[in-house]
Design a protein around this motif. Structure first.
Motif, PDB file in Angstrom:
ATOM      1  N   ARG A 195       0.809  -1.225   0.000  1.00  0.00           N
ATOM      2  CA  ARG A 195       0.000   0.000   0.000  1.00  0.00           C
ATOM      3  C   ARG A 195       0.845   1.279   0.000  1.00  0.00           C
ATOM      4  NH1 ARG A 195      -5.341  -0.501   1.110  1.00  0.00           N
ATOM      5  NH2 ARG A 195      -6.113  -2.574   1.659  1.00  0.00           N
ATOM      6  N   THR A 196       2.004   1.236   0.596  1.00  0.00           N
ATOM      7  CA  THR A 196       2.740   2.487   0.838  1.00  0.00           C
ATOM      8  C   THR A 196       3.946   2.710  -0.062  1.00  0.00           C
ATOM      9  OG1 THR A 196       4.130   1.472   2.548  1.00  0.00           O
ATOM     10  CG2 THR A 196       2.053   2.461   3.266  1.00  0.00           C
ATOM     11  N   LEU A 197       4.581   1.647  -0.557  1.00  0.00           N
ATOM     12  CA  LEU A 197       5.798   1.835  -1.334  1.00  0.00           C
ATOM     13  C   LEU A 197       5.477   2.242  -2.766  1.00  0.00           C
ATOM     14  CD1 LEU A 197       8.051  -1.168  -0.227  1.00  0.00           C
ATOM     15  CD2 LEU A 197       8.388   1.251   0.306  1.00  0.00           C
ATOM     16  N   PRO A 198       6.111   3.287  -3.269  1.00  0.00           N
ATOM     17  CA  PRO A 198       5.948   3.618  -4.690  1.00  0.00           C
ATOM     18  C   PRO A 198       6.852   2.718  -5.524  1.00  0.00           C
ATOM     19  CG  PRO A 198       7.462   5.159  -3.666  1.00  0.00           C
ATOM     20  CD  PRO A 198       6.987   4.234  -2.568  1.00  0.00           C
ATOM     21  N   GLU A 199       6.414   2.367  -6.721  1.00  0.00           N
ATOM     22  CA  GLU A 199       7.281   1.597  -7.603  1.00  0.00           C
ATOM     23  C   GLU A 199       8.279   2.532  -8.277  1.00  0.00           C
ATOM     24  OE1 GLU A 199       9.080  -0.768  -8.191  1.00  0.00           O
ATOM     25  OE2 GLU A 199       7.609  -2.272  -8.746  1.00  0.00           O
ATOM     26  N   SER A 200       9.475   2.060  -8.494  1.00  0.00           N
ATOM     27  CA  SER A 200      10.467   2.842  -9.231  1.00  0.00           C
ATOM     28  C   SER A 200      11.358   1.887  -9.994  1.00  0.00           C
ATOM     29  CB  SER A 200      11.299   3.711  -8.276  1.00  0.00           C
ATOM     30  OG  SER A 200      12.121   2.902  -7.448  1.00  0.00           O
ATOM     31  N   ARG A 201      11.797   2.336 -11.145  1.00  0.00           N
ATOM     32  CA  ARG A 201      12.707   1.539 -11.962  1.00  0.00           C
ATOM     33  C   ARG A 201      13.440   2.468 -12.912  1.00  0.00           C
ATOM     34  NH1 ARG A 201       7.748  -0.016 -14.284  1.00  0.00           N
ATOM     35  NH2 ARG A 201       7.836  -2.090 -13.377  1.00  0.00           N
ATOM     36  N   ASN A 202      14.457   1.957 -13.556  1.00  0.00           N
ATOM     37  CA  ASN A 202      15.153   2.691 -14.595  1.00  0.00           C
ATOM     38  C   ASN A 202      14.251   2.725 -15.830  1.00  0.00           C
ATOM     39  OD1 ASN A 202      16.865   3.616 -16.626  1.00  0.00           O
ATOM     40  ND2 ASN A 202      18.641   2.539 -15.815  1.00  0.00           N
ATOM     41  N   PRO A 203      13.878   3.903 -16.348  1.00  0.00           N
ATOM     42  CA  PRO A 203      12.953   3.953 -17.486  1.00  0.00           C
ATOM     43  C   PRO A 203      13.562   3.417 -18.785  1.00  0.00           C
ATOM     44  CG  PRO A 203      13.780   6.137 -16.952  1.00  0.00           C
ATOM     45  CD  PRO A 203      14.245   5.240 -15.856  1.00  0.00           C
ATOM     46  N   ASP A 204      14.886   3.310 -18.841  1.00  0.00           N
ATOM     47  CA  ASP A 204      15.541   2.778 -20.046  1.00  0.00           C
ATOM     48  C   ASP A 204      16.596   1.762 -19.615  1.00  0.00           C
ATOM     49  OD1 ASP A 204      16.305   2.398 -22.669  1.00  0.00           O
ATOM     50  OD2 ASP A 204      17.680   4.122 -22.672  1.00  0.00           O
ATOM     51  N   PRO A 205      16.170   0.593 -19.115  1.00  0.00           N
ATOM     52  CA  PRO A 205      17.089  -0.300 -18.416  1.00  0.00           C
ATOM     53  C   PRO A 205      17.971  -1.161 -19.310  1.00  0.00           C
ATOM     54  CG  PRO A 205      14.902  -1.257 -18.461  1.00  0.00           C
ATOM     55  CD  PRO A 205      14.798   0.085 -19.120  1.00  0.00           C
ATOM     56  N   GLY A 206      17.524  -1.467 -20.509  1.00  0.00           N
ATOM     57  CA  GLY A 206      18.257  -2.425 -21.325  1.00  0.00           C
ATOM     58  C   GLY A 206      18.021  -3.836 -20.824  1.00  0.00           C
ATOM     59  N   PRO A 207      18.505  -4.842 -21.560  1.00  0.00           N
ATOM     60  CA  PRO A 207      18.283  -6.236 -21.163  1.00  0.00           C
ATOM     61  C   PRO A 207      19.100  -6.610 -19.931  1.00  0.00           C
ATOM     62  CG  PRO A 207      19.758  -6.135 -23.045  1.00  0.00           C
ATOM     63  CD  PRO A 207      19.282  -4.731 -22.809  1.00  0.00           C
ATOM     64  N   TRP A 208      18.614  -7.617 -19.198  1.00  0.00           N
ATOM     65  CA  TRP A 208      19.342  -8.141 -18.032  1.00  0.00           C
ATOM     66  C   TRP A 208      20.409  -9.095 -18.552  1.00  0.00           C
ATOM     67  CZ3 TRP A 208      18.352 -12.279 -13.914  1.00  0.00           C
ATOM     68  CH2 TRP A 208      18.928 -11.904 -12.695  1.00  0.00           C
ATOM     69  N   ASP A 209      21.653  -8.800 -18.252  1.00  0.00           N
ATOM     70  CA  ASP A 209      22.794  -9.535 -18.801  1.00  0.00           C
ATOM     71  C   ASP A 209      23.007 -10.832 -18.024  1.00  0.00           C
ATOM     72  OD1 ASP A 209      25.179 -10.290 -20.009  1.00  0.00           O
ATOM     73  OD2 ASP A 209      26.384  -8.955 -18.757  1.00  0.00           O
ATOM     74  N   LEU A 210      22.459 -11.939 -18.532  1.00  0.00           N
ATOM     75  CA  LEU A 210      22.559 -13.218 -17.818  1.00  0.00           C
ATOM     76  C   LEU A 210      23.999 -13.723 -17.749  1.00  0.00           C
ATOM     77  CD1 LEU A 210      19.362 -15.087 -19.094  1.00  0.00           C
ATOM     78  CD2 LEU A 210      19.757 -14.027 -16.866  1.00  0.00           C
ATOM     79  N   ALA A 211      24.784 -13.476 -18.796  1.00  0.00           N
ATOM     80  CA  ALA A 211      26.198 -13.882 -18.745  1.00  0.00           C
ATOM     81  C   ALA A 211      26.924 -13.105 -17.651  1.00  0.00           C
ATOM     82  CB  ALA A 211      26.859 -13.649 -20.098  1.00  0.00           C
TER      83      ALA A 211
END
Length: 507
Positions: A195-211
Protein backbone atom coordinates in the motif's frame (compact mmCIF):
# COMPACT_ATOMS: atom_id res chain seq x y z
CA UNK A 1 2.75 -3.66 -7.41
CA UNK A 2 4.33 -2.31 -10.57
CA UNK A 3 4.26 1.10 -12.11
CA UNK A 4 6.27 3.49 -14.18
CA UNK A 5 8.85 5.83 -12.77
CA UNK A 6 7.51 9.29 -13.47
CA UNK A 7 9.81 12.30 -13.57
CA UNK A 8 9.26 14.54 -10.59
CA UNK A 9 10.77 17.78 -9.48
CA UNK A 10 12.82 17.83 -6.27
CA UNK A 11 10.10 19.93 -4.62
CA UNK A 12 7.42 17.37 -5.48
CA UNK A 13 9.65 14.58 -4.26
CA UNK A 14 10.17 16.28 -0.91
CA UNK A 15 6.39 16.55 -0.45
CA UNK A 16 5.60 12.98 -1.50
CA UNK A 17 2.87 11.85 0.91
CA UNK A 18 3.51 8.75 2.98
CA UNK A 19 7.26 8.67 2.41
CA UNK A 20 8.04 8.23 6.09
CA UNK A 21 5.50 5.42 6.43
CA UNK A 22 7.11 3.83 3.36
CA UNK A 23 10.48 4.14 5.08
CA UNK A 24 9.13 2.15 8.02
CA UNK A 25 8.48 -0.75 5.61
CA UNK A 26 12.06 -0.59 4.37
CA UNK A 27 13.22 -0.58 7.97
CA UNK A 28 11.36 -3.86 8.52
CA UNK A 29 13.26 -5.41 5.61
CA UNK A 30 16.59 -4.33 7.09
CA UNK A 31 15.54 -5.69 10.46
CA UNK A 32 14.68 -9.01 8.84
CA UNK A 33 18.16 -9.44 7.36
CA UNK A 34 20.07 -8.09 10.38
CA UNK A 35 18.35 -10.36 12.90
CA UNK A 36 18.72 -13.44 10.70
CA UNK A 37 22.44 -12.79 10.25
CA UNK A 38 23.05 -13.03 14.01
CA UNK A 39 20.84 -15.86 15.25
CA UNK A 40 22.41 -18.79 13.37
CA UNK A 41 25.62 -18.65 15.40
CA UNK A 42 23.68 -19.06 18.63
CA UNK A 43 21.63 -21.93 17.22
CA UNK A 44 24.57 -23.84 15.72
CA UNK A 45 25.27 -26.06 18.79
CA UNK A 46 21.61 -27.11 18.91
CA UNK A 47 21.49 -27.75 15.15
CA UNK A 48 24.65 -29.86 15.45
CA UNK A 49 23.11 -31.98 18.20
CA UNK A 50 19.82 -32.49 16.36
CA UNK A 51 20.88 -32.90 12.70
CA UNK A 52 24.35 -34.38 13.39
CA UNK A 53 26.12 -32.78 10.41
CA UNK A 54 29.72 -33.58 9.57
CA UNK A 55 32.35 -30.89 10.15
CA UNK A 56 32.26 -29.93 6.46
CA UNK A 57 28.47 -29.83 6.42
CA UNK A 58 28.45 -27.62 9.50
CA UNK A 59 30.78 -25.16 7.77
CA UNK A 60 28.48 -25.06 4.74
CA UNK A 61 25.46 -24.47 6.96
CA UNK A 62 27.25 -21.45 8.39
CA UNK A 63 28.78 -20.11 5.17
CA UNK A 64 26.51 -20.86 2.22
CA UNK A 65 24.09 -18.00 3.05
CA UNK A 66 26.86 -15.39 2.89
CA UNK A 67 28.37 -17.02 -0.23
CA UNK A 68 25.11 -16.80 -2.17
CA UNK A 69 24.06 -13.36 -0.96
CA UNK A 70 27.50 -11.91 -1.79
CA UNK A 71 27.43 -13.43 -5.26
CA UNK A 72 23.94 -12.19 -6.14
CA UNK A 73 23.83 -8.66 -4.66
CA UNK A 74 24.93 -6.82 -7.80
CA UNK A 75 22.68 -8.93 -10.03
CA UNK A 76 19.62 -8.45 -7.82
CA UNK A 77 20.26 -4.72 -7.47
CA UNK A 78 20.40 -4.45 -11.24
CA UNK A 79 17.26 -6.59 -11.59
CA UNK A 80 15.39 -4.17 -9.32
CA UNK A 81 16.54 -1.25 -11.50
CA UNK A 82 15.03 -3.08 -14.48
CA UNK A 83 11.74 -4.67 -13.36
CA UNK A 84 10.93 -2.51 -10.33
CA UNK A 85 12.49 -2.24 -6.89
CA UNK A 86 9.17 -2.55 -5.06
CA UNK A 87 8.36 -5.75 -6.93
CA UNK A 88 11.78 -7.27 -6.20
CA UNK A 89 11.61 -6.24 -2.53
CA UNK A 90 8.14 -7.66 -1.86
CA UNK A 91 8.70 -10.89 -3.79
CA UNK A 92 12.06 -11.32 -2.02
CA UNK A 93 10.52 -10.65 1.40
CA UNK A 94 7.74 -13.17 0.78
CA UNK A 95 10.29 -15.76 -0.32
CA UNK A 96 12.47 -14.95 2.70
CA UNK A 97 9.60 -15.69 5.06
CA UNK A 98 8.59 -18.91 3.30
CA UNK A 99 12.18 -20.21 3.15
CA UNK A 100 12.65 -19.38 6.85
CA UNK A 101 10.00 -22.03 7.56
CA UNK A 102 12.03 -24.50 5.50
CA UNK A 103 15.07 -23.63 7.62
CA UNK A 104 13.14 -24.09 10.85
CA UNK A 105 11.87 -27.55 9.96
CA UNK A 106 14.96 -28.93 8.18
CA UNK A 107 15.42 -32.61 9.07
CA UNK A 108 18.79 -33.36 7.46
CA UNK A 109 22.08 -31.44 7.05
CA UNK A 110 21.62 -31.46 3.26
CA UNK A 111 18.15 -29.94 3.60
CA UNK A 112 19.53 -27.27 5.93
CA UNK A 113 22.34 -26.35 3.53
CA UNK A 114 19.87 -26.05 0.63
CA UNK A 115 17.50 -23.95 2.76
CA UNK A 116 20.30 -21.58 3.77
CA UNK A 117 21.37 -21.21 0.12
CA UNK A 118 17.79 -20.36 -0.93
CA UNK A 119 17.58 -17.88 1.94
CA UNK A 120 20.69 -16.20 0.52
CA UNK A 121 18.95 -15.81 -2.85
CA UNK A 122 15.98 -14.12 -1.15
CA UNK A 123 18.22 -12.02 1.11
CA UNK A 124 20.15 -10.66 -1.88
CA UNK A 125 16.97 -8.95 -3.10
CA UNK A 126 16.32 -7.01 0.10
CA UNK A 127 19.23 -4.74 1.01
CA UNK A 128 19.93 -3.17 -2.43
CA UNK A 129 16.20 -2.60 -2.96
CA UNK A 130 15.79 -0.82 0.38
CA UNK A 131 18.58 1.68 -0.24
CA UNK A 132 17.53 2.22 -3.86
CA UNK A 133 13.95 2.97 -2.77
CA UNK A 134 15.25 5.45 -0.20
CA UNK A 135 17.14 7.18 -3.01
CA UNK A 136 13.88 7.47 -4.99
CA UNK A 137 11.66 8.33 -2.02
CA UNK A 138 13.83 11.14 -0.63
CA UNK A 139 15.22 13.57 -3.20
CA UNK A 140 15.91 16.28 -0.65
CA UNK A 141 19.50 15.69 0.57
CA UNK A 142 18.75 16.50 4.21
CA UNK A 143 15.73 14.22 4.37
CA UNK A 144 17.65 11.48 2.58
CA UNK A 145 20.48 11.73 5.12
CA UNK A 146 18.02 11.28 7.97
CA UNK A 147 16.35 8.36 6.15
CA UNK A 148 19.71 6.66 5.56
CA UNK A 149 20.55 7.26 9.22
CA UNK A 150 17.34 5.54 10.31
CA UNK A 151 18.08 2.69 7.86
CA UNK A 152 21.58 2.22 9.28
CA UNK A 153 20.41 2.56 12.87
CA UNK A 154 17.87 -0.21 12.30
CA UNK A 155 20.54 -2.50 10.89
CA UNK A 156 22.67 -1.86 13.99
CA UNK A 157 19.72 -2.38 16.31
CA UNK A 158 18.81 -5.62 14.55
CA UNK A 159 22.34 -6.92 14.94
CA UNK A 160 22.10 -6.29 18.68
CA UNK A 161 18.54 -7.49 19.13
CA UNK A 162 19.22 -10.72 17.22
CA UNK A 163 21.43 -12.37 19.86
CA UNK A 164 19.16 -11.23 22.71
CA UNK A 165 15.97 -12.50 21.07
CA UNK A 166 17.76 -15.61 19.82
CA UNK A 167 19.17 -16.36 23.25
CA UNK A 168 15.73 -16.02 24.81
CA UNK A 169 14.10 -18.29 22.23
CA UNK A 170 16.80 -20.96 22.54
CA UNK A 171 16.36 -21.02 26.30
CA UNK A 172 12.59 -21.58 25.98
CA UNK A 173 11.93 -23.25 22.59
CA UNK A 174 13.60 -25.45 19.98
CA UNK A 175 16.26 -24.15 17.59
CA UNK A 176 13.84 -23.69 14.67
CA UNK A 177 12.12 -20.87 16.55
CA UNK A 178 15.00 -18.50 15.72
CA UNK A 179 14.02 -18.72 12.04
CA UNK A 180 10.26 -18.44 12.60
CA UNK A 181 10.66 -14.95 14.09
CA UNK A 182 11.10 -13.79 10.48
CA UNK A 183 7.46 -14.54 9.68
CA UNK A 184 5.65 -11.72 11.54
CA UNK A 185 8.21 -9.17 10.32
CA UNK A 186 7.78 -10.37 6.74
CA UNK A 187 4.00 -10.29 7.00
CA UNK A 188 3.95 -6.66 8.18
CA UNK A 189 6.47 -5.68 5.51
CA UNK A 190 4.47 -7.16 2.64
CA UNK A 191 1.01 -6.02 3.75
CA UNK A 192 2.06 -2.44 4.49
CA UNK A 193 4.55 -2.29 1.62
CA UNK A 194 1.94 -3.10 -1.03
CA UNK A 195 0.00 0.00 0.00
CA UNK A 196 2.74 2.49 0.84
CA UNK A 197 5.80 1.83 -1.33
CA UNK A 198 5.95 3.62 -4.69
CA UNK A 199 7.28 1.60 -7.60
CA UNK A 200 10.47 2.84 -9.23
CA UNK A 201 12.71 1.54 -11.96
CA UNK A 202 15.15 2.69 -14.60
CA UNK A 203 12.95 3.95 -17.49
CA UNK A 204 15.54 2.78 -20.05
CA UNK A 205 17.09 -0.30 -18.42
CA UNK A 206 18.26 -2.42 -21.32
CA UNK A 207 18.28 -6.24 -21.16
CA UNK A 208 19.34 -8.14 -18.03
CA UNK A 209 22.79 -9.54 -18.80
CA UNK A 210 22.56 -13.22 -17.82
CA UNK A 211 26.20 -13.88 -18.75
CA UNK A 212 27.21 -11.03 -16.44
CA UNK A 213 25.01 -12.47 -13.67
CA UNK A 214 26.80 -15.82 -14.00
CA UNK A 215 30.27 -14.24 -14.03
CA UNK A 216 29.45 -12.10 -10.98
CA UNK A 217 28.02 -15.06 -9.07
CA UNK A 218 30.93 -17.40 -9.85
CA UNK A 219 33.55 -14.71 -9.25
CA UNK A 220 32.36 -13.47 -5.86
CA UNK A 221 31.46 -16.92 -4.48
CA UNK A 222 34.80 -18.40 -5.59
CA UNK A 223 36.81 -15.53 -4.06
CA UNK A 224 34.90 -15.59 -0.75
CA UNK A 225 35.19 -19.40 -0.60
CA UNK A 226 38.94 -19.24 -1.27
CA UNK A 227 39.49 -16.63 1.42
CA UNK A 228 37.55 -18.60 4.04
CA UNK A 229 39.16 -21.93 3.14
CA UNK A 230 42.65 -20.44 3.19
CA UNK A 231 41.99 -19.11 6.68
CA UNK A 232 40.68 -22.45 7.92
CA UNK A 233 43.02 -24.92 6.19
CA UNK A 234 45.85 -22.92 4.62
CA UNK A 235 46.65 -22.60 0.94
CA UNK A 236 45.76 -25.81 -0.88
CA UNK A 237 45.30 -26.69 -4.55
CA UNK A 238 41.54 -26.42 -4.20
CA UNK A 239 41.83 -23.02 -2.52
CA UNK A 240 44.26 -21.72 -5.14
CA UNK A 241 42.04 -23.05 -7.92
CA UNK A 242 38.99 -21.32 -6.46
CA UNK A 243 40.92 -18.05 -6.12
CA UNK A 244 42.09 -18.20 -9.75
CA UNK A 245 38.61 -19.09 -10.97
CA UNK A 246 37.09 -16.20 -9.00
CA UNK A 247 39.68 -13.70 -10.21
CA UNK A 248 39.21 -14.80 -13.83
CA UNK A 249 35.41 -14.58 -13.57
CA UNK A 250 35.53 -11.11 -11.99
CA UNK A 251 38.01 -9.92 -14.64
CA UNK A 252 35.65 -11.22 -17.32
CA UNK A 253 32.71 -9.51 -15.58
CA UNK A 254 34.48 -6.13 -15.53
CA UNK A 255 35.58 -6.44 -19.17
CA UNK A 256 32.07 -7.39 -20.23
CA UNK A 257 30.43 -4.51 -18.33
CA UNK A 258 32.77 -2.02 -19.99
CA UNK A 259 31.65 -3.14 -23.45
CA UNK A 260 27.88 -3.32 -22.91
CA UNK A 261 25.76 -0.27 -23.82
CA UNK A 262 23.57 -0.85 -20.72
CA UNK A 263 25.63 -2.90 -18.24
CA UNK A 264 24.53 -4.66 -15.06
CA UNK A 265 26.95 -2.40 -13.21
CA UNK A 266 28.25 0.83 -14.67
CA UNK A 267 31.99 0.55 -13.95
CA UNK A 268 32.36 4.26 -14.64
CA UNK A 269 30.88 4.85 -11.19
CA UNK A 270 34.30 4.03 -9.78
CA UNK A 271 35.79 7.04 -11.54
CA UNK A 272 33.90 9.13 -9.01
CA UNK A 273 36.40 9.66 -6.19
CA UNK A 274 33.69 10.00 -3.56
CA UNK A 275 31.95 6.78 -4.64
CA UNK A 276 35.21 4.79 -4.74
CA UNK A 277 36.39 6.25 -1.44
CA UNK A 278 33.13 5.38 0.30
CA UNK A 279 33.12 1.79 -1.04
CA UNK A 280 36.77 1.27 -0.08
CA UNK A 281 36.16 2.71 3.39
CA UNK A 282 33.24 0.32 3.93
CA UNK A 283 35.22 -2.72 2.78
CA UNK A 284 38.29 -2.01 4.92
CA UNK A 285 36.23 -0.98 7.96
CA UNK A 286 34.26 -4.22 7.93
CA UNK A 287 37.53 -6.11 7.35
CA UNK A 288 39.06 -4.54 10.45
CA UNK A 289 35.95 -5.05 12.57
CA UNK A 290 34.36 -8.34 11.57
CA UNK A 291 37.00 -10.82 12.66
CA UNK A 292 37.41 -9.12 16.00
CA UNK A 293 33.68 -8.93 16.70
CA UNK A 294 33.34 -12.62 15.78
CA UNK A 295 36.00 -13.66 18.28
CA UNK A 296 34.90 -11.17 20.94
CA UNK A 297 31.64 -13.12 21.28
CA UNK A 298 33.67 -16.26 21.98
CA UNK A 299 35.77 -14.33 24.51
CA UNK A 300 32.68 -13.24 26.43
CA UNK A 301 31.22 -16.75 26.51
CA UNK A 302 34.14 -19.18 26.57
CA UNK A 303 36.74 -17.11 28.44
CA UNK A 304 34.58 -15.04 30.80
CA UNK A 305 31.82 -17.66 31.14
CA UNK A 306 28.81 -15.58 30.08
CA UNK A 307 25.66 -17.21 28.69
CA UNK A 308 24.61 -16.43 25.09
CA UNK A 309 21.98 -14.01 26.39
CA UNK A 310 24.48 -12.30 28.71
CA UNK A 311 27.00 -12.02 25.87
CA UNK A 312 24.34 -10.44 23.66
CA UNK A 313 23.52 -7.91 26.35
CA UNK A 314 27.22 -7.22 26.92
CA UNK A 315 27.59 -6.21 23.26
CA UNK A 316 24.59 -3.87 23.41
CA UNK A 317 26.62 -0.62 23.84
CA UNK A 318 27.93 -1.02 20.28
CA UNK A 319 24.40 -1.04 18.91
CA UNK A 320 23.29 1.87 21.11
CA UNK A 321 26.24 3.95 19.95
CA UNK A 322 25.61 3.07 16.31
CA UNK A 323 21.90 3.94 16.49
CA UNK A 324 22.46 7.35 18.09
CA UNK A 325 25.42 8.25 15.87
CA UNK A 326 23.61 7.08 12.73
CA UNK A 327 20.72 9.43 13.38
CA UNK A 328 23.09 12.39 13.90
CA UNK A 329 25.60 11.56 11.17
CA UNK A 330 23.98 13.52 8.32
CA UNK A 331 23.71 16.69 10.41
CA UNK A 332 27.32 16.30 11.55
CA UNK A 333 28.56 15.81 7.99
CA UNK A 334 26.89 19.05 6.91
CA UNK A 335 28.08 21.05 9.88
CA UNK A 336 31.68 19.89 9.64
CA UNK A 337 32.42 17.89 6.47
CA UNK A 338 31.91 14.44 5.02
CA UNK A 339 35.57 13.53 5.30
CA UNK A 340 35.81 14.80 8.88
CA UNK A 341 32.89 12.65 10.03
CA UNK A 342 33.93 9.51 8.13
CA UNK A 343 37.62 9.78 9.02
CA UNK A 344 36.79 10.72 12.61
CA UNK A 345 34.44 7.75 12.95
CA UNK A 346 37.02 5.35 11.53
CA UNK A 347 39.76 6.75 13.77
CA UNK A 348 37.49 6.32 16.80
CA UNK A 349 36.97 2.65 15.92
CA UNK A 350 40.71 2.22 15.47
CA UNK A 351 41.48 3.73 18.87
CA UNK A 352 38.80 1.58 20.53
CA UNK A 353 40.33 -1.55 18.99
CA UNK A 354 43.75 -0.39 20.17
CA UNK A 355 42.34 -0.19 23.71
CA UNK A 356 41.31 -3.85 23.45
CA UNK A 357 44.94 -4.90 22.97
CA UNK A 358 45.40 -4.69 26.75
CA UNK A 359 42.57 -7.05 27.77
CA UNK A 360 43.21 -10.30 29.59
CA UNK A 361 41.01 -13.11 30.91
CA UNK A 362 39.79 -11.10 33.89
CA UNK A 363 39.30 -7.68 32.26
CA UNK A 364 36.33 -5.90 33.81
CA UNK A 365 33.30 -4.86 31.82
CA UNK A 366 33.85 -1.06 32.01
CA UNK A 367 36.75 -1.23 29.53
CA UNK A 368 34.92 -3.66 27.25
CA UNK A 369 31.65 -1.72 27.38
CA UNK A 370 33.33 1.64 26.78
CA UNK A 371 35.33 0.26 23.83
CA UNK A 372 32.21 -1.26 22.28
CA UNK A 373 30.32 2.02 22.72
CA UNK A 374 33.07 3.94 20.89
CA UNK A 375 33.13 1.29 18.15
CA UNK A 376 29.38 1.71 17.72
CA UNK A 377 29.55 5.51 17.57
CA UNK A 378 32.38 5.40 15.03
CA UNK A 379 30.62 2.81 12.88
CA UNK A 380 27.31 4.70 13.02
CA UNK A 381 28.98 7.88 11.82
CA UNK A 382 31.11 6.37 9.07
CA UNK A 383 28.72 3.77 7.63
CA UNK A 384 25.75 6.14 7.52
CA UNK A 385 27.67 8.89 5.75
CA UNK A 386 29.37 6.53 3.27
CA UNK A 387 25.97 5.01 2.38
CA UNK A 388 24.65 8.53 1.79
CA UNK A 389 27.68 9.41 -0.35
CA UNK A 390 27.21 6.27 -2.47
CA UNK A 391 23.53 7.04 -3.08
CA UNK A 392 24.22 10.72 -3.76
CA UNK A 393 26.97 9.95 -6.27
CA UNK A 394 24.76 8.14 -8.80
CA UNK A 395 21.64 8.96 -10.82
CA UNK A 396 18.51 7.62 -9.12
CA UNK A 397 18.00 5.22 -12.06
CA UNK A 398 21.18 3.35 -11.03
CA UNK A 399 20.51 3.38 -7.29
CA UNK A 400 19.96 -0.38 -7.11
CA UNK A 401 23.30 -1.26 -8.69
CA UNK A 402 25.15 1.30 -6.57
CA UNK A 403 23.52 0.06 -3.37
CA UNK A 404 24.49 -3.49 -4.31
CA UNK A 405 28.13 -2.45 -4.66
CA UNK A 406 27.99 -1.06 -1.14
CA UNK A 407 26.47 -4.27 0.25
CA UNK A 408 28.97 -6.44 -1.65
CA UNK A 409 31.79 -4.44 -0.07
CA UNK A 410 30.35 -5.35 3.35
CA UNK A 411 30.18 -9.05 2.48
CA UNK A 412 33.70 -9.19 1.05
CA UNK A 413 35.05 -7.18 3.97
CA UNK A 414 33.44 -9.58 6.43
CA UNK A 415 34.85 -12.62 4.65
CA UNK A 416 38.33 -11.11 4.44
CA UNK A 417 38.21 -9.89 8.04
CA UNK A 418 37.26 -13.26 9.49
CA UNK A 419 39.86 -14.90 7.26
CA UNK A 420 42.76 -12.54 7.96
CA UNK A 421 42.14 -11.73 11.61
CA UNK A 422 40.74 -15.21 12.23
CA UNK A 423 43.94 -16.78 10.94
CA UNK A 424 45.92 -14.63 13.38
CA UNK A 425 43.81 -15.72 16.35
CA UNK A 426 43.84 -19.36 15.24
CA UNK A 427 47.56 -19.35 14.49
CA UNK A 428 48.45 -18.01 17.94
CA UNK A 429 45.92 -20.26 19.66
CA UNK A 430 46.96 -23.58 18.12
CA UNK A 431 50.45 -23.45 19.60
CA UNK A 432 49.41 -23.31 23.26
CA UNK A 433 51.17 -25.78 25.61
CA UNK A 434 48.76 -28.49 26.75
CA UNK A 435 48.96 -31.19 29.43
CA UNK A 436 49.53 -34.83 28.43
CA UNK A 437 46.43 -36.63 27.18
CA UNK A 438 44.85 -33.53 25.61
CA UNK A 439 42.74 -34.48 22.54
CA UNK A 440 43.87 -33.00 19.21
CA UNK A 441 40.54 -31.20 18.83
CA UNK A 442 41.42 -28.93 21.74
CA UNK A 443 43.98 -27.17 19.55
CA UNK A 444 41.48 -26.50 16.75
CA UNK A 445 39.28 -24.04 18.62
CA UNK A 446 38.58 -22.76 22.11
CA UNK A 447 35.18 -24.44 21.93
CA UNK A 448 37.00 -27.70 21.23
CA UNK A 449 39.18 -27.18 24.28
CA UNK A 450 36.16 -26.54 26.51
CA UNK A 451 34.51 -29.70 25.20
CA UNK A 452 37.70 -31.74 25.64
CA UNK A 453 38.13 -30.49 29.21
CA UNK A 454 34.75 -31.91 30.20
CA UNK A 455 36.12 -35.43 29.74
CA UNK A 456 39.41 -34.94 31.61
CA UNK A 457 40.29 -35.13 35.31
CA UNK A 458 39.61 -31.89 37.17
CA UNK A 459 43.25 -30.84 37.61
CA UNK A 460 44.12 -31.60 33.99
CA UNK A 461 40.99 -29.81 32.78
CA UNK A 462 41.89 -26.68 34.75
CA UNK A 463 45.41 -26.68 33.32
CA UNK A 464 44.12 -27.18 29.78
CA UNK A 465 41.52 -24.43 30.03
CA UNK A 466 43.92 -21.93 31.61
CA UNK A 467 46.47 -22.49 28.84
CA UNK A 468 43.90 -22.48 26.02
CA UNK A 469 42.13 -19.35 27.26
CA UNK A 470 45.42 -17.53 27.70
CA UNK A 471 46.47 -18.38 24.13
CA UNK A 472 43.09 -17.34 22.77
CA UNK A 473 43.29 -13.96 24.50
CA UNK A 474 46.85 -13.48 23.19
CA UNK A 475 45.60 -14.09 19.65
CA UNK A 476 42.63 -11.80 20.20
CA UNK A 477 44.78 -8.89 21.37
CA UNK A 478 47.13 -9.26 18.39
CA UNK A 479 44.13 -9.31 16.04
CA UNK A 480 42.81 -6.19 17.79
CA UNK A 481 46.11 -4.46 17.12
CA UNK A 482 46.02 -5.40 13.43
CA UNK A 483 42.39 -4.27 13.21
CA UNK A 484 43.32 -0.95 14.83
CA UNK A 485 46.11 -0.42 12.29
CA UNK A 486 43.72 -1.18 9.39
CA UNK A 487 41.09 1.25 10.70
CA UNK A 488 43.56 4.08 11.33
CA UNK A 489 45.06 3.62 7.85
CA UNK A 490 41.54 3.62 6.36
CA UNK A 491 40.75 6.83 8.25
CA UNK A 492 43.79 8.48 6.67
CA UNK A 493 42.82 7.22 3.19
CA UNK A 494 39.24 8.45 3.60
CA UNK A 495 40.51 11.90 4.60
CA UNK A 496 42.15 12.27 1.17
CA UNK A 497 39.66 10.36 -1.01
CA UNK A 498 36.61 12.19 0.37
CA UNK A 499 38.19 15.63 0.13
CA UNK A 500 35.56 18.17 -0.84
CA UNK A 501 32.76 15.56 -0.94
CA UNK A 502 29.26 16.73 -0.03
CA UNK A 503 26.03 14.88 0.69
CA UNK A 504 24.18 16.46 -2.21
CA UNK A 505 26.26 14.38 -4.62
CA UNK A 506 28.55 17.21 -5.73
CA UNK A 507 32.30 17.04 -5.05
Amino acid sequence: MTGTLQPVTPDEAVKRPGRWLALSVLVFAVLLVAVDATVLGLATPYISEDLEPSGTQLLWIGDVYSFVIAGLLVSMGSLGDRIGRKRVLLVGATAFGAISVLNAYATTPEMMIAARALLGVAGATLMPATLALIRNLFHDPRERSLAVGIWGATASAGTAVGPIVGGFLLEHFWWGSVFLINLPVMAVLVVVGIRTLPESRNPDPGPWDLAGVALSLVGVIAVVYAVKEAAAHGLTRVTAGAALLGAAALYGFVRRQLTLPVPLLDMRLFRNRGFSGAVLADLLTVLGLSGLVFFLSQYLQLVQGRSPLEAGLAELPAAVGAVVAGLLAGHAARRFSVRAVVSGGLAAIGLALAALTVIDESTGYPLLGASLLVVGVGAGLSFTVTADVILSSVPKEEAGSASAVSETAYELGAALGIAVLGSIVTGVYRGFPSPPGTPAGAHESLGGAVEAASGLPAATARELLASARGAFVDGLTIAAGVGAAVLLATAAAAWFMLRGQRLDGRP
